[in-house]
Design a protein around this motif. Structure first.
Motif, PDB file in Angstrom:
ATOM      1  N   THR A 109       0.810  -1.214   0.000  1.00 39.37           N
ATOM      2  CA  THR A 109       0.000   0.000   0.000  1.00 39.37           C
ATOM      3  C   THR A 109       0.846   1.269   0.000  1.00 39.37           C
ATOM      4  N   VAL A 110       1.933   1.280   0.770  1.00 41.86           N
ATOM      5  CA  VAL A 110       2.741   2.498   0.812  1.00 41.86           C
ATOM      6  C   VAL A 110       3.518   2.701  -0.486  1.00 41.86           C
ATOM      7  N   SER A 111       3.666   1.625  -1.272  1.00 37.44           N
ATOM      8  CA  SER A 111       4.402   1.763  -2.528  1.00 37.44           C
ATOM      9  C   SER A 111       3.536   2.277  -3.668  1.00 37.44           C
ATOM     10  N   ILE A 112       2.200   2.228  -3.515  1.00 35.32           N
ATOM     11  CA  ILE A 112       1.308   2.626  -4.608  1.00 35.32           C
ATOM     12  C   ILE A 112       1.573   4.041  -5.105  1.00 35.32           C
ATOM     13  N   PRO A 113       1.651   5.060  -4.208  1.00 35.43           N
ATOM     14  CA  PRO A 113       1.929   6.410  -4.725  1.00 35.43           C
ATOM     15  C   PRO A 113       3.263   6.514  -5.454  1.00 35.43           C
ATOM     16  N   PHE A 114       4.284   5.814  -4.972  1.00 30.66           N
ATOM     17  CA  PHE A 114       5.589   5.856  -5.634  1.00 30.66           C
ATOM     18  C   PHE A 114       5.516   5.238  -7.028  1.00 30.66           C
ATOM     19  N   GLN A 117       4.665  -1.969 -14.261  1.00 32.14           N
ATOM     20  CA  GLN A 117       5.187  -3.321 -14.496  1.00 32.14           C
ATOM     21  C   GLN A 117       5.985  -3.845 -13.303  1.00 32.14           C
ATOM     22  N   TRP A 118       6.426  -2.939 -12.427  1.00 36.90           N
ATOM     23  CA  TRP A 118       7.138  -3.389 -11.232  1.00 36.90           C
ATOM     24  C   TRP A 118       6.248  -4.270 -10.355  1.00 36.90           C
ATOM     25  N   ILE A 119       4.954  -3.989 -10.369  1.00 35.48           N
ATOM     26  CA  ILE A 119       4.028  -4.776  -9.553  1.00 35.48           C
ATOM     27  C   ILE A 119       4.075  -6.241  -9.975  1.00 35.48           C
ATOM     28  N   ALA A 120       4.041  -6.469 -11.285  1.00 35.43           N
ATOM     29  CA  ALA A 120       4.088  -7.845 -11.779  1.00 35.43           C
ATOM     30  C   ALA A 120       5.410  -8.519 -11.423  1.00 35.43           C
ATOM     31  N   ILE A 123       7.357  -7.878  -8.848  1.00 37.82           N
ATOM     32  CA  ILE A 123       7.353  -8.171  -7.405  1.00 37.82           C
ATOM     33  C   ILE A 123       6.521  -9.419  -7.117  1.00 37.82           C
ATOM     34  N   LEU A 124       5.359  -9.545  -7.774  1.00 34.11           N
ATOM     35  CA  LEU A 124       4.504 -10.708  -7.560  1.00 34.11           C
ATOM     36  C   LEU A 124       5.182 -11.998  -8.025  1.00 34.11           C
ATOM     37  N   ILE A 125       5.865 -11.930  -9.145  1.00 27.25           N
ATOM     38  CA  ILE A 125       6.569 -13.115  -9.655  1.00 27.25           C
ATOM     39  C   ILE A 125       7.669 -13.544  -8.689  1.00 27.25           C
ATOM     40  N   ILE A 126       8.435 -12.581  -8.182  1.00 26.46           N
ATOM     41  CA  ILE A 126       9.505 -12.902  -7.241  1.00 26.46           C
ATOM     42  C   ILE A 126       8.935 -13.492  -5.961  1.00 26.46           C
ATOM     43  N   GLY A 127       7.860 -12.864  -5.441  1.00 27.34           N
ATOM     44  CA  GLY A 127       7.257 -13.360  -4.207  1.00 27.34           C
ATOM     45  C   GLY A 127       6.697 -14.759  -4.354  1.00 27.34           C
ATOM     46  N   SER A 128       5.999 -15.025  -5.454  1.00 26.46           N
ATOM     47  CA  SER A 128       5.427 -16.353  -5.682  1.00 26.46           C
ATOM     48  C   SER A 128       6.516 -17.408  -5.848  1.00 26.46           C
ATOM     49  N   SER A 129       7.575 -17.052  -6.544  1.00 27.20           N
ATOM     50  CA  SER A 129       8.677 -18.002  -6.750  1.00 27.20           C
ATOM     51  C   SER A 129       9.363 -18.331  -5.430  1.00 27.20           C
ATOM     52  N   LEU A 130       9.529 -17.321  -4.585  1.00 25.14           N
ATOM     53  CA  LEU A 130      10.151 -17.556  -3.276  1.00 25.14           C
ATOM     54  C   LEU A 130       9.294 -18.480  -2.431  1.00 25.14           C
ATOM     55  N   TYR A 131       7.977 -18.272  -2.469  1.00 27.20           N
ATOM     56  CA  TYR A 131       7.072 -19.123  -1.700  1.00 27.20           C
ATOM     57  C   TYR A 131       7.153 -20.574  -2.173  1.00 27.20           C
ATOM     58  N   LEU A 132       7.115 -20.785  -3.475  1.00 23.89           N
ATOM     59  CA  LEU A 132       7.187 -22.141  -4.008  1.00 23.89           C
ATOM     60  C   LEU A 132       8.503 -22.818  -3.640  1.00 23.89           C
ATOM     61  N   PHE A 133       9.583 -22.024  -3.598  1.00 22.72           N
ATOM     62  CA  PHE A 133      10.877 -22.574  -3.215  1.00 22.72           C
ATOM     63  C   PHE A 133      10.869 -23.018  -1.745  1.00 22.72           C
ATOM     64  N   LEU A 134      10.355 -22.171  -0.870  1.00 26.58           N
ATOM     65  CA  LEU A 134      10.326 -22.503   0.552  1.00 26.58           C
ATOM     66  C   LEU A 134       9.381 -23.666   0.839  1.00 26.58           C
ATOM     67  N   LEU A 135       8.328 -23.792   0.032  1.00 24.39           N
ATOM     68  CA  LEU A 135       7.353 -24.860   0.229  1.00 24.39           C
ATOM     69  C   LEU A 135       7.980 -26.245   0.087  1.00 24.39           C
ATOM     70  N   GLN A 136       9.047 -26.343  -0.683  1.00 27.19           N
ATOM     71  CA  GLN A 136       9.684 -27.639  -0.917  1.00 27.19           C
ATOM     72  C   GLN A 136      10.345 -28.199   0.335  1.00 27.19           C
ATOM     73  N   PHE A 137      10.599 -27.353   1.330  1.00 27.06           N
ATOM     74  CA  PHE A 137      11.297 -27.801   2.529  1.00 27.06           C
ATOM     75  C   PHE A 137      10.339 -28.259   3.635  1.00 27.06           C
ATOM     76  N   LEU A 138       9.025 -28.152   3.401  1.00 22.71           N
ATOM     77  CA  LEU A 138       8.066 -28.604   4.398  1.00 22.71           C
ATOM     78  C   LEU A 138       7.978 -30.126   4.386  1.00 22.71           C
ATOM     79  N   ARG A 139       7.899 -30.709   5.582  1.00 23.83           N
ATOM     80  CA  ARG A 139       7.771 -32.159   5.676  1.00 23.83           C
ATOM     81  C   ARG A 139       6.342 -32.588   5.383  1.00 23.83           C
ATOM     82  N   ASP A 140       6.180 -33.804   4.903  1.00 23.30           N
ATOM     83  CA  ASP A 140       4.845 -34.349   4.669  1.00 23.30           C
ATOM     84  C   ASP A 140       4.149 -34.602   5.994  1.00 23.30           C
ATOM     85  N   ASP A 141       2.820 -34.477   5.983  1.00 23.78           N
ATOM     86  CA  ASP A 141       2.025 -34.795   7.161  1.00 23.78           C
ATOM     87  C   ASP A 141       1.868 -36.316   7.235  1.00 23.78           C
TER      88      ASP A 141
END
Length: 248
Positions: A21-26, A34-37, A39-57
């Motif tokens: 929200t604070v970045s919107i005016p900037f 296009q920076w928004i897209a 940022i979203l790609i980087i964030g989603s990729s980071l999440y998918l990477f970290l998800l691989q380290f979770l143990r199975d239930d």
């Protein structure tokens, strides 16, 4: 410790919301949508990477399950969600009420403020006016959950809704930037207190874990209905009566 755990989770979510929200005016001033897209790609990729380290239930059955198309039926989700609430003595209504309020509140803020930005020009203070809620949540969500866990959750819950009511009543009478930030501050504290008191009592009295997923899905549907309804109403109020009235 349900309130604390949900609170700490919301701390991280609000950190992301605040930066957004604070970045919107900037971004508007720099004309770099296009920076928004990116940022979203980087964030989603980071999440998918970290998800691989979770143990199975290990408690989940490995038996092959048949995919059910009926699960796409929203009425079935509503049916199971309502059964979940009855089974848990209607305590789940507390966090669901907060979900509805948050859907209406966020969609109003995120809809009305960009309209004013487009009409009056970019002001960097607008980012803080939109992001004050998440700034407060980022700092206090875990603490509010701790209060609900350790003290009288009923008092915490009632105090939260009282603060929300005060902040919402004040909004239509405020136009100055400082006043909007102050009202958002009050609403944020109130919603955090009531929301995590609701999460505390749900975690404490949940005796129907089989339908946890259905209830979470129903909660998302309720929150999304707020996102759908609020812009329709606030859009009309904004063009008919102006910025301050549309916030109320």
């Amino acid at each position: 410790e349900g309130g604390l755990i949900f609170g700490l989770s919301e701390n991280l979510a609000s950190l992301a919301y605040f930066f957004a929200t604070v970045s919107i005016p900037f971004l508007v001033r720099a004309d770099r949508a296009q920076w928004i897209a990116i940022i979203l790609i980087i964030g989603s990729s980071l999440y998918l990477f970290l998800l691989q380290f979770l143990r199975d239930d290990l408690r989940v059955s490995r038996k092959k399950r048949v995919f059910q198309w009926s699960l796409f039926n929203p009425f079935l989700t509503i049916k199971h969600g309502l059964h979940f609430m009855r089974k848990n003595h209607y305590y789940p209504l507390m966090p669901m009420a907060n979900s509805l309020f948050e859907g209406i509140f966020f969609s109003t803020i995120w809809f009305v403020f960009p309209l004013r930005l487009a009409q009056t020009g970019v002001s960097l203070s607008e980012g803080l006016e939109m992001g004050i809620y998440d700034l407060v949540t980022m700092c206090l969500a875990g603490f509010c959950g701790y209060l609900a866990d350790r003290y009288n959750w009923r008092v915490v819950h009632a105090t939260g809704w009282a603060l929300v009511a005060i902040g919402v009543v004040l909004l239509p009478f405020i136009s100055a930037s400082f006043g909007l930030i102050l009202a958002g501050f009050v609403i944020a504290i109130g919603d955090n207190l009531s929301a995590f008191a609701g999460n505390h009592i749900l975690a404490r009295h949940d005796i129907d874990h089989r339908e946890d997923g259905a209830f979470m899905a129903l909660t998302t549907m309720v929150r999304s209905s707020g996102y759908v309804i609020a812009p329709v109403i606030t859009g009309y109020l904004y063009y008919r009566y102006g910025f301050s009235v549309s916030l109320g």
